[in-house]
Structures are given as C-alpha cells and as structure tokens.
Motif scaffolding. Structure first.
Motif: not given
Length: 749
Positions: A560-570
């Motif tokens: 979940e945290r990884f997904n949030q950070k990856l979303d923020s990347m884009f």
C-alpha cells in the motif's frame, strides 16, 4: 563455437558483400517509413546521414558550428552546411568524432563566417533535403550543387552533381573539429590524380582516436593545393591542421563520385575496404544495396496498423536501435585496441561505441531477440576490451575507454547473453565480470570496504546512484557464479547486491547519501538534482532495485505504501520555480522518460497487481513522448536505448530486470506484430478486441493458454507462437486478480 564456424560466417558475409544482399520478398517496403530526421531537433541529438546497421561509417552533414544542440554535427533549425564528415555519434550528450570533412564549392559563392572557422559553407532548405536508410541528399543552394551520400559498412560514398564552373573545388579538411573533438596529428598524401589518402589522429571524449582513410575519385582532378595550418605547402604533409583543395572544371550536370574507406588500424585496412566493399563508381548500386540491408533488418518486425504516423515512428525507432554499437575492425580483423596497440579480432567482428549505462537496460536485451547473430560478436568485443585493459568497458568508443557514466554494465549484458545460450568463452567472461567488480578505481574499493559510496568533494560524486548500480551489477555476477558452481563468489556478490539497503533511511523512506562516517546528509530534498544522483534526483533513482523489487516494496512499508509512493512519482509535477537540468525531460510528475533511470518504473505496478496502471502509463509514454517530427525524441536517443524502449513498449513487454531473461507484460500499441525470433520462428503479438476505446488488457494468452502471471520468459518469446492480449475498456477487469508478479524476482532461468 569453433573457429571453423566463424570462418564460415565470415565467408558468408564476404560473399553477400560481393554479390548483393537478399531482400525479403514478403510484405511492403519498410524503409519508406523511416524518418532519419526524428531527433535532429530538440534534445534527441541524432544525425540524418547515411550509414548501414552498426556500420563503421556515419556519413552525415555538419552544420560546422559547435554547441549542445549540434552534438551529432547537425541541428534541424539551422540553415547552413559546412561539409560532410564520415563519423558521428548517435543521440549522445558528448560531442566527438566528425572525422574527414568533405565540402564541394565553386565560384558562385565565397561567403565566410567566424562561427565555422571561416570554412566554405552553403545555405540549404529542408524542401531540398531527403534522408532514408542508407541515403542522404541535400541541395547546396549557394553553389547550386546537389550532394548525395550512401555507405557500405566501411566506405562512405559521395555523389556531387555540379553546375558549369571552371573553379569547382573539393575541400578535404582534416583540421576541422567540433565541440570536444581536437586533431592531434593529421597526414595527407596525393597518390595520383584520382587517389589520396591520409589519417586523422584526434582527442576528445575518447583520448586516442585514430582514423586512416583511402579516398578515390571517379574523375581526375586537374590540380591541387595543400595547406598546413593555413600555409600552402607541398604534399605529402603532416601537421595538426592540414587540408587539401582539389580543383576541377565542371560542365552543367557533371557528377563526381568519391569513395572513402576507413580503418582504425592502418592504410591497408582502408585500402582493403574500398577494394572489397566497392567495385566501380555506381552510386545507385551502393544506395540500393544499403537500402536492401536496411530492409532486411527492418523486416525482423512487421506491424499491422492503419496509422501511418505510428508506423513511421516504429520503424524509425527500429532504424535508430541499429546505429550503435559501431564496427571497429577491418576486413582482416585488425583494429585500434583499448590498450593503444593494434589488435586482431579472430573469427568475429569487433564493435565499439558501447553506451552501456544507457543500453544495458533495453537495447542489449532487444538484440538478444532480433540481433541474435551479432550478440556473440558484441560480447567478444567486450571481452577483447577486457583482455586489453584488465576491465570490461564502461563507455567505450573508437578503441578507447571514456569512463563516462557509472556502473560496470557490461556485466548484465554478458550475464544476460550467457543465460540466453549465446556462445562465447564463459570462464573468460566470468573472470572479466568478477575482476571488473574488484578493481580499486571509480570508488569500487570504497564501495567494497564500506558497503556504500560516501559523499566526497567531487563535482559529480553520484554516491547514491553508484551504490545502487554497483549493487545491481553484483547481483548479476552472483547469478553467474551460482550457475558456474562458484558458491563462495555467489554468496559474496549476493551479499554485495544488498548494499543499496545501506543507504535506505528508515525515518524518511528515501535512499539518501551518507558521509564517510555513515551519517545521512542533511538537509535532503528528494526532488532536487544534486551531485549525489547521476543525472537524476532521489525520486527517479528510488526505484532502481530491479534485482529485489520485493525487498524494495518491503523497505517502503509494504504494497500500500509502495503504491502511494509510486502514484506520487507520476503526479508530483515540478513546480514553476524548480530548476530542471538539461537531461530532465519527458516529465510525467517526477518521472523523466528523457533519461534512462526512469525507463522501467511504469512497469512496477505489475508488482502491486495493478497492471492497468502500467498499461495506461506505457500507452501514454508511447503516444506522448515520441513523435514523427524532428523534435520527436523527448531526450537524448542514447545509442539505441530510447528507441529500444519504444520497440519493447509497442510490442507489449519490457525487461524490468534486463539480465533476468524475463519480460514484464505491458500493452501492445499495434493491432498485430510479427517478430522474427531466430531459427526461422515467429512470435505473433495480437490485440483481440482492438479499438481506441479498449485501452486495457483483460487477460493474455500464450499459444492458447491463459497466463496466470504478468510476465513471459525469453525462452517463451524465442520459441515463437502467438501472444494474444484480450483488450477491454474497463481497468477493473485488468486488475482484481493475483497474477503472481512477485514470482518474477524468484525466476532466474
């Protein structure tokens, strides 16, 4: 692979040169779709001139004035041409080569400008300019001269069509230099009135460049004048800045053909290139032969599309993926070695121009699919470099090591080729990989001692990036060692492959630079471009742990945290006041498609069981970051990496870990593609329910069997068959099921 096999291959190549190249007979002419002007404007830094796949010659126009925009010698917005030189780099950020400038002139113009060193030049118009695979032409408007170029592997061929003029000249300028390039020693000799030869030794990005040439003319010149540093002298002449003017009287419509053979080893190689690769002065014959060579290579992938623009982009990317590495060895195998001696490639073609920090990611994996016949030669070229220097190439060109960029990325290229079954000396290859990771230079000694590279006073310390890339290369060596049975090495390099964790700050959830005492450097702003990251920032390098994506997910705090950070990347876009460097281009949030560290990131949603996000982003990048225009690259093309990313993306899969033999699934761009995957086999990639509305992949089948995973293996690709993507307009149908993406990290052949 024994030497008799190599001899047979050489004889086959030789006979094809003598008798012509067999052209594929099925389907449409694909060279018509190639637009060599893509990337000649903006940051692409490509050249439009004549070359053959991986050829020694890149005969292309030179604007003649320096600058970042003219790294490849040519810049589309410019309006003058100062000549045509025989060597160029494709899509790099470093200005070098530009060897042996040839320029025709006559009495119609004598304009000079300081910016090009007061050399003769002509204005030109893009309306009177053409380029296609193996061919370039332009009208030199001030002289009313039509210039045309084509090439064989080692010979550049000019054709000039003249107006009537008794004061026609051909200028051959060995003192001409641009950007980083600088001549150190040149030589000119007039053999007779149709034959001159010489050499140009130079320094620049590559410190010891040597190029010998043998130049033949279809018409005898009536006289000549030789210059040394601007002073008239007798021939032969040797000096730093030499040139020759050949004088002709021309009638309207008369033509002159010039053939220039090249060699890095000596005059014999240049002479042999002209003698063996050309017979006579039939320009159209050589132009057609070059076209057929390109047609054969382009036909390895045939796409079905009604969108002509997309076809032009795709086949131009195919074309640009084959402009590097470049041939270094002569017909007899001789070449200028990386130890500054003359080496001999026995049984293989010696290549160089290995932009490995870029090309290990996608270009070399692509070669293992559609350039299988060349992969062993490329690996043996890297091993030759190792035997000459004691270390594998980092960024090599013209028989030199430039030490540009970071990592020891010949390692993943060699390891990938080994596990994919390509034939070369595996023990020598392993020795080369291991020793390249054990040297004391380039801070590898510090990395071994501390488990990370600390910040120092270097202008480009790149401490975090170096640590991460060394760690990845170490994983590759670990896998190589394990397969060869070197258990102790396997454990040691596997331990080293986890060194990226030593820079992970648990409090901030960032990979951060450390001091020599092991303390994190503060203040730290992830979006800033600092000396700690190689041409990137902390956002862009965070994701470069392809050897342990599950480990990175765990460090980040779970899916979940990884997904949030990856979303923020884009989505975390640069602000108007942010300072973006020249290489930070093709931005989607903090993602920078114009530079290589970002290239695998869109595929990481597969590891979160959200392939719809991967599919959406990959399609967005394919459609927005590439265009059929001179400004069609969003960043440096980088010797085939930017184009190879496009090819993989358009086919629907990509090597997130480029040494694993595994390709993550994405979304194909075209309705159908047929890929020649070696040994007469074909992989058909098909979109079922193809339409503009259907932007997601509901499921994928391979040879009729539905895949329960988000990847395919190299063995499956090269076995051929049908890879079918069943499309949908509903992203929820693409997600919502476990497809075992994490299992990809547990697969190693």
């Amino acid at each position: 692979m024994n030497r008799y096999f190599f001899i047979a291959i050489f004889l086959l190549a030789f006979s094809s040169c003598k008798e012509g190249v067999e052209e594929p007979t099925n389907g449409e002419n694909l060279t018509q779709y190639v637009n060599p002007f893509i990337g000649t404007d903006g940051p692409g830094n490509t050249y439009p001139g004549a070359t053959t796949p991986y050829g020694m010659v890149q005969l292309s126009p030179d604007i003649g004035t320096p600058g970042w925009d003219r790294i490849a010698g040519y810049y589309y917005p410019d309006t003058i041409i100062s000549g045509f030189s025989h060597t160029h780099l494709t899509g790099t950020g470093a200005g070098d080569l530009y060897d042996i400038l040839v320029m025709p002139s006559n009495s119609k113009s004598n304009k000079r400008i300081k910016e090009n060193g007061y050399r003769p030049y002509s204005t030109f118009s893009h309306d009177k300019e053409k380029a296609s695979p193996g061919y370039y032409s332009v009208d030199l408007l001030d002289f009313d001269i039509k210039a045309e170029m084509t090439a064989t592997r080692r010979v550049g061929i000019h054709r000039y069509t003249f107006p009537q003029d008794d004061s026609t000249k051909i200028h051959i300028d060995l003192g001409y230099a641009l950007n980083w390039d600088k001549p150190t020693d040149t030589y000119l000799e007039v053999v007779n009135d149709t034959f001159i030869r010489g050499y140009r030794m130079s320094t620049g990005w590559a410190k010891d460049q040597r190029l010998y040439f043998s130049m033949h003319f279809s018409r005898p010149f009536k006289s000549y004048v030789v210059y040394n540093d601007g002073q008239v002298v007798d021939a032969p002449v040797q000096g730093v800045n030499t040139k020759i003017e050949l004088n002709y009287s021309m009638l309207k419509g008369e033509r002159l053909i010039i053939k220039t053979g090249l060699s890095t080893a000596g005059f014999e190689g240049a002479d042999a290139a002209v003698a063996e690769e050309t017979q006579g002065f039939g320009f159209e014959r050589y132009k057609e032969k070059a076209r057929k060579v390109w047609e054969k290579e382009l036909s390895k992938i045939r796409i079905k599309s009604r969108d002509t623009d997309k076809k032009r982009i795709f086949y131009t990317m195919m074309y640009q993926s084959m402009l590097a590495p470049t041939l270094l060895s002569d017909l007899d195998g001789k070449y200028k070695g990386a130890n500054d001696t003359i080496g001999v490639a026995k049984g293989f073609d010696r290549y160089d121009t290995f932009s490995l920090w870029d090309t290990f990611r996608a270009a070399h994996p692509l070669f293992t699919i559609i350039q299988q016949e060349k992969v062993p030669d490329m690996v043996q070229s890297m091993l030759a470099h190792y035997k000459e220097t004691g270390i594998l190439p980092v960024w090599s060109m013209q028989g030199n090591e430039t030490n540009m960029m970071i990592g020891y990325h010949a390692v993943p290229v060699i390891v990938d080729a080994y596990f994919k079954g390509f034939a070369f000396d595996r023990e020598l290859a392993y020795k080369a990989c291991k020793e390249s990771a054990m040297v004391n230079g380039r801070q590898i000694d510090v990395y071994r001692e501390k488990g990370f590279i600390p910040v120092d006073d270097a202008h480009e310390n790149w401490s975090v990036s170096k640590t991460m890339e060394y760690a990845y290369d170490d994983w590759c060596i670990a896998m190589f060692a394990k397969d060869l049975g070197y258990e102790k090495d396997y454990k040691e390099f596997l331990r080293r492959s986890e060194n990226w964790k030593n820079l992970y700050n648990e409090k901030t959830s960032w990979l951060q630079p450390k001091s020599g005492s092991g303390k994190f450097i503060t203040p730290f702003v992830p979006k800033e471009y600092s000396p700690y990251f190689c041409e990137s920032n902390a956002w862009q390098y965070y994701w470069f742990v392809p050897q342990d994506i599950e480990g990175l997910i765990a460090k980040t705090g779970g899916q979940e945290r990884f997904n949030q950070k990856l979303d923020s990347m884009f989505t975390y876009a640069p602000q108007p006041g942010d300072k973006l460097p020249i290489f930070s281009t093709g931005m989607i949030g903090q993602y920078a498609h114009g530079n290589e560290p970002s290239h695998h990131v869109a595929y990481l949603y597969n590891y979160l069981d959200q392939p719809s996000k991967t599919q959406s982003l990959v399609r967005q990048i394919l459609e927005e970051q590439y265009a059929n225009t001179p400004n069609g690259h969003c960043g440096n093309e980088d010797c085939g990496q930017m184009s190879s990313w496009y090819i993989f993306g358009a086919l629907g899969f990509y090597p997130v870990n480029p040494a694993q033999g595994v390709y993550d699934l994405g979304i194909p761009l075209f309705e159908e593609a047929e890929v020649s995957v070696g040994k007469g086999k074909t992989l058909r990639v098909i979109q079922k329910n193809y339409s503009k509305a259907n932007k997601y992949v509901e499921y994928v089948t391979l040879n009729g069997v539905t895949l329960d995973r988000n990847f395919i293996t190299h063995k499956e690709v090269t076995a051929g068959g049908e890879l079918v993507y069943v499309m949908t307009d509903d992203p929820k149908k693409a997600d919502g099921k476990k497809l075992n993406s994490p299992e990809v990290n547990k697969i190693y052949r």
